[in-house]
Design an enzyme around this catalytic site. Structure first.
Site, PDB file in Angstrom:
ATOM      1  N   LYS A 163       6.962  69.219 106.509  1.00  0.00           N
ATOM      2  CA  LYS A 163       5.764  69.367 105.680  1.00  0.00           C
ATOM      3  C   LYS A 163       4.580  68.618 106.310  1.00  0.00           C
ATOM      4  O   LYS A 163       4.788  67.778 107.191  1.00  0.00           O
ATOM      5  CB  LYS A 163       6.042  68.850 104.268  1.00  0.00           C
ATOM      6  CG  LYS A 163       6.451  67.378 104.214  1.00  0.00           C
ATOM      7  CD  LYS A 163       7.068  67.000 102.865  1.00  0.00           C
ATOM      8  CE  LYS A 163       7.451  65.531 102.825  1.00  0.00           C
ATOM      9  NZ  LYS A 163       8.248  65.193 101.626  1.00  0.00           N
ATOM     10  N   ARG A 177       9.454  63.180  88.836  1.00  0.00           N
ATOM     11  CA  ARG A 177       8.343  63.728  89.600  1.00  0.00           C
ATOM     12  C   ARG A 177       8.481  65.246  89.649  1.00  0.00           C
ATOM     13  O   ARG A 177       7.636  65.975  89.182  1.00  0.00           O
ATOM     14  CB  ARG A 177       8.351  63.103  91.003  1.00  0.00           C
ATOM     15  CG  ARG A 177       7.115  63.362  91.801  1.00  0.00           C
ATOM     16  CD  ARG A 177       7.163  62.690  93.154  1.00  0.00           C
ATOM     17  NE  ARG A 177       8.196  63.257  94.020  1.00  0.00           N
ATOM     18  CZ  ARG A 177       8.246  63.093  95.335  1.00  0.00           C
ATOM     19  NH1 ARG A 177       7.334  62.359  95.941  1.00  0.00           N
ATOM     20  NH2 ARG A 177       9.203  63.634  96.049  1.00  0.00           N
ATOM     21  N   TYR A 187     -20.408  46.778 111.946  1.00  0.00           N
ATOM     22  CA  TYR A 187     -21.038  46.931 110.627  1.00  0.00           C
ATOM     23  C   TYR A 187     -20.741  45.734 109.726  1.00  0.00           C
ATOM     24  O   TYR A 187     -19.614  45.218 109.703  1.00  0.00           O
ATOM     25  CB  TYR A 187     -20.486  48.171 109.931  1.00  0.00           C
ATOM     26  CG  TYR A 187     -21.078  49.470 110.424  1.00  0.00           C
ATOM     27  CD1 TYR A 187     -22.445  49.723 110.343  1.00  0.00           C
ATOM     28  CD2 TYR A 187     -20.247  50.456 110.940  1.00  0.00           C
ATOM     29  CE1 TYR A 187     -22.969  50.926 110.796  1.00  0.00           C
ATOM     30  CE2 TYR A 187     -20.759  51.672 111.372  1.00  0.00           C
ATOM     31  CZ  TYR A 187     -22.134  51.896 111.300  1.00  0.00           C
ATOM     32  OH  TYR A 187     -22.636  53.082 111.729  1.00  0.00           O
ATOM     33  N   MET A 243     -16.670  55.053 112.183  1.00  0.00           N
ATOM     34  CA  MET A 243     -16.187  56.440 112.167  1.00  0.00           C
ATOM     35  C   MET A 243     -15.580  56.855 113.493  1.00  0.00           C
ATOM     36  O   MET A 243     -14.531  57.488 113.542  1.00  0.00           O
ATOM     37  CB  MET A 243     -17.327  57.387 111.780  1.00  0.00           C
ATOM     38  CG  MET A 243     -16.856  58.820 111.608  1.00  0.00           C
ATOM     39  SD  MET A 243     -18.176  59.963 111.230  1.00  0.00           S
ATOM     40  CE  MET A 243     -18.673  59.415 109.606  1.00  0.00           C
TER      41      MET A 243
HETATM   42  C1  LIG Z   1       9.329  64.410 102.011  1.00  0.00           C
HETATM   43  C2  LIG Z   1      10.672  64.656 101.441  1.00  0.00           C
HETATM   44  C3  LIG Z   1      11.818  64.409 102.201  1.00  0.00           C
HETATM   45  C4  LIG Z   1      11.802  63.695 103.518  1.00  0.00           C
HETATM   46  O1  LIG Z   1      11.724  62.321 103.278  1.00  0.00           O
HETATM   47  P1  LIG Z   1      11.693  61.245 104.459  1.00  0.00           P
HETATM   48  O2  LIG Z   1      11.696  59.955 103.768  1.00  0.00           O
HETATM   49  O3  LIG Z   1      10.419  61.507 105.205  1.00  0.00           O
HETATM   50  O4  LIG Z   1      12.893  61.494 105.301  1.00  0.00           O
HETATM   51  C5  LIG Z   1      13.035  64.805 101.671  1.00  0.00           C
HETATM   52  N1  LIG Z   1      13.121  65.378 100.447  1.00  0.00           N
HETATM   53  C6  LIG Z   1      12.027  65.595  99.680  1.00  0.00           C
HETATM   54  C7  LIG Z   1      12.193  66.208  98.336  1.00  0.00           C
HETATM   55  C8  LIG Z   1      10.777  65.226 100.144  1.00  0.00           C
HETATM   56  O5  LIG Z   1       9.699  65.415  99.369  1.00  0.00           O
END
Ligand SMILES: *Cc1c(COP(=O)(O)O)cnc(C)c1O
Length: 370
Positions: A41, A139, A261, A309
């Site tokens: 992702k 969640r 800055y 930046m």
């Molecule tokens: C992002 C995610 C993972 C991967 O988690 P890591 O800690 O990056 O290995 C696995 N399962 C779900 C549901 C996630 O959202």
């Protein structure tokens, strides 16, 4: 907008796909008989999701997870033959796009399951899905009540092929957290009353808990990319990212002169300050002002003053015998400065550092698969 391939002042992000592959094999070995899925992702945690997926597929990875349907569709172009799961699941009205693009949703509540089944009946065939069971994170996933209802009414899944039951650990990086055991117990209790299908609980850190957390598939993200799955212990993973920037200018400043800055840093004595062509627009977080550490030829030097930046300023007074000239390369993340160290200095986690990496780098892939 990618950068044109010309020699300029922009930074370079090198992604070592050989190290990524080694990390995947280490995790897969650690997972024992469970399959090791890749979580790619957020564009492969900022490193390039397609390049990452292509290489891991060539290494034998057979399961891929992203968050959004849109990410999954992009991934489909390089992963045509293995399931691609979208963790965020469906919202009303997008179900057909999953079917059109051959993406497997991770269904997160009963109404998603109902709509998925309705679509399957309409199409006259069973449709694949993963189903997320909430085991305490609150969640995503079916609540306890919904799990009970699904157990009583398995016909709700008549038109669904359950490819995977999943849940997600809230505290897996804390090996002795009670939460891990509680979530595993709830997961086991749910699996015991639900139709049989492969199960998946562990993320990267979960792979390092005891073997009971592995089930049939483990879902590795962060550790693949070199983030330490065992905070506070030696990192078993190989570094995958090397981020470097070029020195533009070197200033000799006198005692009490200000840098950057807000005049947020002043020289305590005569100092040499180098200005480096990377800033917060490149994902080098402003929180690293007066806190970051970078390296020149393996020597650690501090970021002084505010991150701007496009630029940072570093104190190279102590660099000693390394003669510096404009164009010299500074390591911001790499073998001397691991991503987890950058994260700690910025009061965040490696995940955020990697996913914030900018688009303004020359990207180089070591070990890319065509
Ligand atoms: C992002 C995610 C993972 C991967 O988690 P890591 O800690 O990056 O290995 C696995 N399962 C779900 C549901 C996630 O959202």
């Amino acid at each position: 907008m990618g950068l044109p391939e010309i020699l300029g002042t922009a930074g370079t992000l090198e992604v070592d796909l050989d190290a990524l592959a080694a990390n995947w094999h280490l995790l897969a070995a650690r997972a024992g008989t469970a399959d090791c899925a890749a979580v790619v992702k957020a564009d492969g945690y900022g490193l390039g999701g397609l390049e990452v997926a292509r290489r891991l597929q060539a290494e034998g990875c057979r399961w891929f997870f992203v968050a959004h349907l849109e990410e999954a569709v992009a991934l489909r172009t390089v992963v045509p033959d293995h399931p691609v799961f979208a963790l965020n699941g469906t919202v009303p009205g997008i179900e057909r796009s999953f079917v059109e693009h051959d993406v497997v949703p991770v269904l997160n509540d009963l109404s998603q399951i109902e709509r998925w089944n309705a679509l399957a009946r309409q199409l006259g065939r069973r449709l694949p899905a993963a189903i997320h069971l909430d085991t305490g994170m609150n969640r995503l996933g079916l609540s306890r009540g919904e799990i009970e209802r699904l157990a009583r009414q398995p016909e709700l899944l008549d038109a669904t092929v359950v490819r995977l039951w999943i849940s997600h650990l809230a505290c897996s990086e804390i090996a002795d957290s009670r939460m891990n055991q509680e979530q595993r117990q709830r997961f086991d209790a749910a699996l015991a009353v639900l139709p049989r299908a492969p199960a998946s609980l562990a993320n990267s850190s979960g792979i390092f808990l005891d073997p009971g957390y592995r089930y049939h598939v483990v879902r590795a993200g962060a550790a693949l990319y070199g983030i330490n799955p065992l905070p506070g212990q030696l990192n078993p993973m190989a570094g995958v990212v090397r981020l470097s920037g070029k020195i533009l200018q070197i200033h000799d400043v006198d005692t009490n002169q200000a840098v950057g800055y807000g005049a947020a840093w002043r020289a305590a004595g005569p100092s040499r300050i180098a200005t480096v062509a990377i800033g917060y627009a490149d994902g080098y977080l402003r929180a690293l002002s007066n806190r970051g550490i970078v390296a020149i030829a393996g020597k650690r030097v501090p970021v002084v003053g505010r991150v701007s930046m496009d630029l940072i300023t570093i104190d190279v007074t102590e660099i000693g015998d390394v003669p510096l000239v404009p164009g010299d390369v500074v390591e911001l993340i790499g073998p001397t400065i691991p991503v987890d160290e950058v994260a700690t200095a910025a009061d965040t986690i490696g995940y955020e550092i990697l996913t914030q990496l900018g688009r303004r780098y020359h990207r180089r892939y070591q070990g890319a698969v065509a």
